[in-house]
Design a protein around this motif. Structure first.
Motif, PDB file in Angstrom:
ATOM      1  N   THR A  36       0.844  -1.207   0.064  1.00 46.20           N
ATOM      2  CA  THR A  36       0.024   0.070   0.040  1.00 46.20           C
ATOM      3  C   THR A  36       0.758   1.261  -0.032  1.00 46.20           C
ATOM      4  N   ALA A  37       0.330   2.306  -0.716  1.00 46.32           N
ATOM      5  CA  ALA A  37       1.211   3.511  -0.430  1.00 46.32           C
ATOM      6  C   ALA A  37      -0.203   4.723  -0.713  1.00 46.32           C
ATOM      7  N   VAL A  38       0.520   6.058  -0.157  1.00 43.43           N
ATOM      8  CA  VAL A  38      -0.394   7.098  -0.142  1.00 43.43           C
ATOM      9  C   VAL A  38      -0.017   8.254  -1.068  1.00 43.43           C
ATOM     10  N   THR A  39      -1.008   8.738  -1.947  1.00 46.38           N
ATOM     11  CA  THR A  39      -0.801   9.714  -2.900  1.00 46.38           C
ATOM     12  C   THR A  39      -0.550  10.934  -2.082  1.00 46.38           C
ATOM     13  N   SER A  40      -0.175  11.993  -2.917  1.00 44.92           N
ATOM     14  CA  SER A  40       0.280  13.276  -2.221  1.00 44.92           C
ATOM     15  C   SER A  40      -1.171  13.875  -1.789  1.00 44.92           C
ATOM     16  N   ASP A  41      -2.104  13.544  -2.119  1.00 42.16           N
ATOM     17  CA  ASP A  41      -3.419  14.128  -1.692  1.00 42.16           C
ATOM     18  C   ASP A  41      -4.268  13.354  -0.889  1.00 42.16           C
ATOM     19  N   GLY A  42      -3.557  12.074  -0.347  1.00 42.96           N
ATOM     20  CA  GLY A  42      -4.070  11.551   0.772  1.00 42.96           C
ATOM     21  C   GLY A  42      -4.723  10.288   0.670  1.00 42.96           C
ATOM     22  N   HIS A  43      -4.850   9.619  -0.489  1.00 48.77           N
ATOM     23  CA  HIS A  43      -5.549   8.390  -0.899  1.00 48.77           C
ATOM     24  C   HIS A  43      -4.545   7.242  -0.887  1.00 48.77           C
ATOM     25  N   VAL A  44      -5.155   6.136  -0.180  1.00 48.25           N
ATOM     26  CA  VAL A  44      -4.500   4.881  -0.231  1.00 48.25           C
ATOM     27  C   VAL A  44      -4.642   4.342  -1.394  1.00 48.25           C
ATOM     28  N   VAL A  45      -3.638   3.602  -1.973  1.00 50.40           N
ATOM     29  CA  VAL A  45      -3.726   2.733  -3.202  1.00 50.40           C
ATOM     30  C   VAL A  45      -3.161   1.427  -3.168  1.00 50.40           C
ATOM     31  N   PRO A  46      -3.491   0.419  -3.766  1.00 50.32           N
ATOM     32  CA  PRO A  46      -2.612  -0.806  -3.810  1.00 50.32           C
ATOM     33  C   PRO A  46      -1.452  -0.753  -4.746  1.00 50.32           C
ATOM     34  N   GLY A  47      -0.469  -1.275  -4.215  1.00 54.62           N
ATOM     35  CA  GLY A  47       0.808  -1.196  -4.601  1.00 54.62           C
ATOM     36  C   GLY A  47       1.743  -0.408  -4.026  1.00 54.62           C
ATOM     37  N   SER A  48       3.153  -0.656  -4.233  1.00 51.09           N
ATOM     38  CA  SER A  48       4.156  -0.091  -3.417  1.00 51.09           C
ATOM     39  C   SER A  48       4.625   1.453  -4.241  1.00 51.09           C
ATOM     40  N   ASP A  49       5.203   2.189  -3.610  1.00 43.27           N
ATOM     41  CA  ASP A  49       5.326   3.725  -3.628  1.00 43.27           C
ATOM     42  C   ASP A  49       6.165   3.729  -5.193  1.00 43.27           C
ATOM     43  N   ARG A  50       7.108   2.983  -5.480  1.00 43.45           N
ATOM     44  CA  ARG A  50       7.782   3.099  -6.664  1.00 43.45           C
ATOM     45  C   ARG A  50       7.114   2.170  -7.573  1.00 43.45           C
ATOM     46  N   GLY A  51       6.849   1.026  -7.326  1.00 41.88           N
ATOM     47  CA  GLY A  51       6.464  -0.219  -8.093  1.00 41.88           C
ATOM     48  C   GLY A  51       5.324   0.122  -8.815  1.00 41.88           C
ATOM     49  N   LEU A  52       4.197   0.778  -8.302  1.00 40.58           N
ATOM     50  CA  LEU A  52       3.118   0.973  -8.880  1.00 40.58           C
ATOM     51  C   LEU A  52       3.072   1.747 -10.084  1.00 40.58           C
ATOM     52  N   PRO A  53       3.707   3.217  -9.956  1.00 38.66           N
ATOM     53  CA  PRO A  53       4.072   3.920 -10.914  1.00 38.66           C
ATOM     54  C   PRO A  53       4.904   3.206 -12.136  1.00 38.66           C
ATOM     55  N   ARG A  54       5.669   2.345 -11.949  1.00 39.78           N
ATOM     56  CA  ARG A  54       6.563   1.694 -12.658  1.00 39.78           C
ATOM     57  C   ARG A  54       5.720   0.635 -13.788  1.00 39.78           C
ATOM     58  N   GLN A  55       4.437   0.159 -13.240  1.00 40.70           N
ATOM     59  CA  GLN A  55       3.751  -0.538 -13.867  1.00 40.70           C
ATOM     60  C   GLN A  55       3.345  -0.010 -15.484  1.00 40.70           C
ATOM     61  N   ALA A  56       3.371   1.347 -15.157  1.00 39.67           N
ATOM     62  CA  ALA A  56       2.743   2.272 -16.323  1.00 39.67           C
ATOM     63  C   ALA A  56       3.828   2.945 -16.880  1.00 39.67           C
ATOM     64  N   GLY A  57       5.155   2.541 -16.558  1.00 43.97           N
ATOM     65  CA  GLY A  57       6.234   2.933 -17.240  1.00 43.97           C
ATOM     66  C   GLY A  57       6.705   4.515 -16.793  1.00 43.97           C
ATOM     67  N   SER A  58       6.240   4.944 -15.529  1.00 44.43           N
ATOM     68  CA  SER A  58       6.625   6.254 -14.888  1.00 44.43           C
ATOM     69  C   SER A  58       7.679   5.885 -13.946  1.00 44.43           C
ATOM     70  N   THR A  59       8.360   7.190 -13.879  1.00 42.14           N
ATOM     71  CA  THR A  59       9.589   7.185 -13.048  1.00 42.14           C
ATOM     72  C   THR A  59       9.207   7.949 -11.556  1.00 42.14           C
ATOM     73  N   ALA A  60       7.857   8.350 -11.504  1.00 43.40           N
ATOM     74  CA  ALA A  60       7.516   9.258 -10.344  1.00 43.40           C
ATOM     75  C   ALA A  60       7.207   8.198  -9.321  1.00 43.40           C
ATOM     76  N   SER A  61       6.908   8.569  -8.059  1.00 46.36           N
ATOM     77  CA  SER A  61       6.688   7.760  -6.959  1.00 46.36           C
ATOM     78  C   SER A  61       5.127   7.997  -6.666  1.00 46.36           C
ATOM     79  N   VAL A  62       4.300   6.946  -6.062  1.00 46.54           N
ATOM     80  CA  VAL A  62       2.867   7.501  -5.665  1.00 46.54           C
ATOM     81  C   VAL A  62       2.815   8.494  -4.650  1.00 46.54           C
TER      82      VAL A  62
END
Length: 539
Positions: A36-62
């Motif tokens: 689990t990770a938390v977005t910059s506006d406070g929403h919990v999402v499934p996936g790790s902070d770095r791993g979830l965006p990498r699924q979409a080819g992004s280098t950002a963190s959650v």
């Protein structure tokens, strides 16, 4: 033995998505494990902070993205189907696979699932946010907070003693590993440890003997220091023997996997109820019935080393020019409106077969289907329907000539793809791809369809439909680009009876040209062939 799905059915659909998580449940997983990770506006999402965006080819963190920014990413962009390097999950031009907030996922997922949620970033703030979501739904008894830091587990227990706690190894991508023995000792001194996450290689050495961690966990389970036991994480490329070995350990509470297909033989084999190749020409009318969607002579359903649904060219003009005489023009318009009112278009043709014995309870059905063409306004499906098959229509007259449906008595909505709602099905959707379809009600106009997956131009594929309670999952695989099962969609349908009936059917129809809605795309002839039907029941 419990099956714990890590990231959902992560080898068969983009991980951490509703599709991956629900399909794992439908195929027998009672435990869902994800970071689990938390977005910059406070929403919990499934996936790790770095791993979830990498699924979409992004280098950002959650943590650097808002939920809106995160939902702009396509989680299927980096998905690789096992053994299928050329496979693309979402075809070009269709909606991306978007992340969902944890609270939205909980409202859609089953109520009888245990969640083991790993917290690797955000510390106590993430634990508090996760616990709050479960607490507002009175669901903390189904939650286990997993972390590699005993302090986070202490914080979870202080917030709500009904939630479980689990010790895991350092944060890594993928299934993860077990904690060091000294870290386990620290957590045990804190007390109230419910679960430990550890890999099979952490527990059993190359010589087949328990490791130091394996010994300590065995002792802790027997002494009550670890209340539930161990969730055994898989090694890469785990086989049936690995899952059987994990399940056989006295401390094992659940066996982890990224593919519930891989655990099926060892942990959820089921009972084979139907295994029918449809060889030859003789129809087993005790178990199968053939029939038609509409009463016209453009479709012929027969058996010849497979069940053939042959749809021949339409001999009329699908869009004749309007008559010059105003009275004749009004009559032509009225005739067209009666087609829509009665659902009795002359150019709409189709049919297929149904399994006459109902399927009670949970099941998995799969069938091989080949299409002569993949084009707009023609499709095929395998679907579960509340209605039972209509009267069997013999394919041939006594003199051996093809027998076609001649009146309304010779057709039945059961044999109409997308007909006789409610239903849930797996379909080859025109040339767009493969998808799930469903209807929660009783009107044809309330049919719903998931977005397509895979390459719709592939003509030969295997369709699979699974049920667990009110939840369904649809899959496909083929020899062209999808060499393993890919889950194309899931849905909950509480309208389905405990006993349902299976149909396999195809059709063609008249469809507006998207480039010019006043015109229609060409009417397609087609031939679908269904073979090798297998149905497995789970009790």
């Amino acid at each position: 033995m419990r099956i714990a799905a890590i990231g959902g059915n992560a080898l068969h659909a983009p991980p951490h998505t509703r599709t991956a998580l629900t399909s794992a449940y439908v195929q027998g997983a009672d435990v869902l494990v994800f970071d689990t990770a938390v977005t910059s506006d406070g929403h919990v999402v499934p996936g790790s902070d770095r791993g979830l965006p990498r699924q979409a080819g992004s280098t950002a963190s959650v943590g650097e993205l808002t939920l809106t920014g995160l939902r702009a990413l396509d989680l299927s962009a980096g998905f690789t189907l096992r053994g299928s390097p050329g496979f693309r999950y979402r075809p070009p031009g269709h909606a991306p696979v978007r992340v969902e907030a944890l609270e939205d996922l909980l409202d859609a997922l089953p109520d009888d699932v245990t969640y083991v949620l790993r917290v690797s970033t955000g510390g106590t703030d993430t634990v508090t946010a996760v616990m709050g979501i479960f607490s507002r739904r009175a669901a903390t008894p189904r939650l286990v907070i997993a972390a590699s830091e005993p302090e986070l587990l202490r914080h979870a227990r202080r917030l709500d003693h009904e939630a479980g706690t689990a010790l895991t190894g350092p944060a890594v991508e993928g299934p993860g590993g077990g904690p060091a023995p000294e870290l386990l000792d620290t957590a045990l001194r804190d007390g109230a440890l419910d679960l430990v996450l550890a890999g099979i290689d952490d527990l059993i050495g190359p010589d087949g003997r328990p490791t130091l961690l394996g010994h300590r966990l065995d002792e802790a389970k027997h002494s009550g220091g670890v209340r539930l036991g161990v969730l055994v994480l898989p090694r890469t490329g785990a086989g049936t023997d690995d899952y059987a070995l994990a399940a056989a350990q006295p401390y094992t509470w659940a066996v982890g996997t990224e593919s519930t297909f891989d655990t099926a033989r060892a942990l959820r084999p089921g009972t084979l109820r139907v295994d029918e190749p449809f060889a030859g020409t003789r129809i087993d009318t005790r178990r199968f019935a053939f029939g038609y969607a509409k009463a016209n002579a453009y479709c012929h359903v027969f058996q010849d080393d497979g069940v053939h649904v042959r749809i021949t060219p339409y001999r009329g003009d699908p869009q004749p020019p309007p008559p010059a005489d105003p009275v004749e023009r009004r009559l032509a318009e009225l005739e067209e409106r009666t087609w829509y009112a009665l659902g009795d278009w002359p150019f709409y043709s189709g049919g297929g077969f149904g399994v006459t014995h109902g399927l009670r309870g949970d099941f998995a059905a799969e069938v091989q289907v080949t299409s002569a063409v993949a084009a707009q306004a023609t499709m095929c499906e395998m679907a579960a329907v509340n209605a039972d098959p209509g009267t069997h229509q013999p394919p041939f007259n006594e003199d051996g000539t093809p027998r076609f449906p001649a009146s309304f008595r010779d057709k039945d909505a059961f044999y109409d793809p997308h007909g006789a709602p409610p239903f849930v099905g797996a379909e080859h959707d025109e040339d767009d791809g493969y998808r799930i379809n469903w209807n929660l009600g009783t009107l044809y106009d309330t049919n719903q369809y998931g977005p397509p997956a895979g390459d719709g131009r592939v003509l030969a594929a295997r369709l699979r439909l699974e049920r667990r309670g009110p939840y369904f999952a649809a899959y496909t695989r083929n020899d062209a680009d999808a060499h393993d099962w890919v889950c194309v969609g899931t849905v909950r349908n509480d309208s389905m009876n405990e006993t349902v009936y299976l149909r396999c059917a195809g059709k063609r129809w008249r469809q507006e040209d998207p480039a010019d809605p006043t015109r229609f795309v060409p009417l397609q002839s087609n031939e679908f062939v269904f073979r090798d039907l297998r149905i497995t029941g789970y009790f």
